[in-house]
Design a protein around this motif. Structure first.
Motif: not given
Length: 242
Positions: A119, A121, A183, A192, A198
């Motif tokens: 991911l 972010i 994740d 998050v 994300t």
């Protein structure tokens, strides 16, 4: 006759000494022989918040499969060096990067340990993909060679020690424009941060890797890996290499 008696006593004493020495040596050699028969593999688990509980589950699963393992918690950056030095016997890892970075012959298990999602972010709404990261400072977990490869030529890479928690703290404090994380590691933290989003990049496949000299133990190791995974996610079906 008077001379024979002292000689008999001397011979008896010598036999007694030899017998006691042999008995002592047999007790000394038995534990070492037993230790040689039982191999206890040192396996590096990924950095995770609940590494103590995970280590106990892992040890129990491997014991059920007939293997002795000693789980070792190591920063990601240390795993390749520790494999090269012979300080550990195996590790969880994705892809072929660990084989290249370790520099020693390795073999992988057939059972999938997990499929973590990679991911990105960020709070920047203009970022839709990795190609939008030019001139952005993006954090990558120290030791995550795959993540660094993804960003080469696309962003300013900041390697961050201290795990997922440190990465997220740096992000919240404005020291990073974004970060790469999987994740699973994200779920081990508070998640998050507020105001961030994300972007899913890809799904990675993680296997167990062993030093090649333990290749004969792979069937038991795969069984233990399956039991460990089932203990973490009871409803998950077995996945193996095709």
């Amino acid at each position: 006759m008077a001379l024979r008696k002292p000689n008999a006593i001397v011979r008896s004493c010598m036999f007694a000494v030899i017998f006691l020495a042999a008995l002592f040596l047999s007790f000394e050699l038995l534990p070492s022989a037993k230790a040689d028969e039982e191999v206890c593999l040192k396996i590096a688990l990924p950095e995770m918040a609940d590494h103590v509980r995970s280590a106990e589950r892992y040890r129990a699963a491997m014991a059920e499969a007939g293997l002795c393992v000693q789980p070792v918690w190591l920063p990601n950056k240390r795993t390749a060096v520790s494999l090269k030095r012979g300080e550990i016997d195996g590790v969880f890892a994705s892809g072929e990067t660990i084989r290249q970075s370790a520099g020693v012959p390795l073999v992988s298990g057939a059972v999938v340990v997990g499929r973590p999602k990679s991911l990105l972010i960020t709070a920047d709404d203009t970022v839709k993909s990795l190609s939008d990261l030019k001139n952005k400072e993006i954090g990558v977990w120290l030791g995550d060679d795959h993540g660094k490869q993804e960003l080469v030529g696309l962003a300013d890479i900041i390697t961050v020690p201290g795990g997922a928690g440190m990465m997220l703290r740096m992000l919240r404090h404005g020291r990073l424009d974004g970060l790469l994380i999987d994740d699973f590691s994200l779920n081990q933290t508070e998640g998050v941060p507020e105001g961030y989003r994300t972007i899913e990049l890809e799904t990675l496949t993680t296997y167990s890797w062993l030093r090649k000299e333990y290749e004969a133990l792979l069937p038991q190791f795969d069984r233990g890996t399956y039991l460990f995974r089932a203990a973490l996610e009871p409803e998950m079906e077995t996945e193996t290499k095709s």
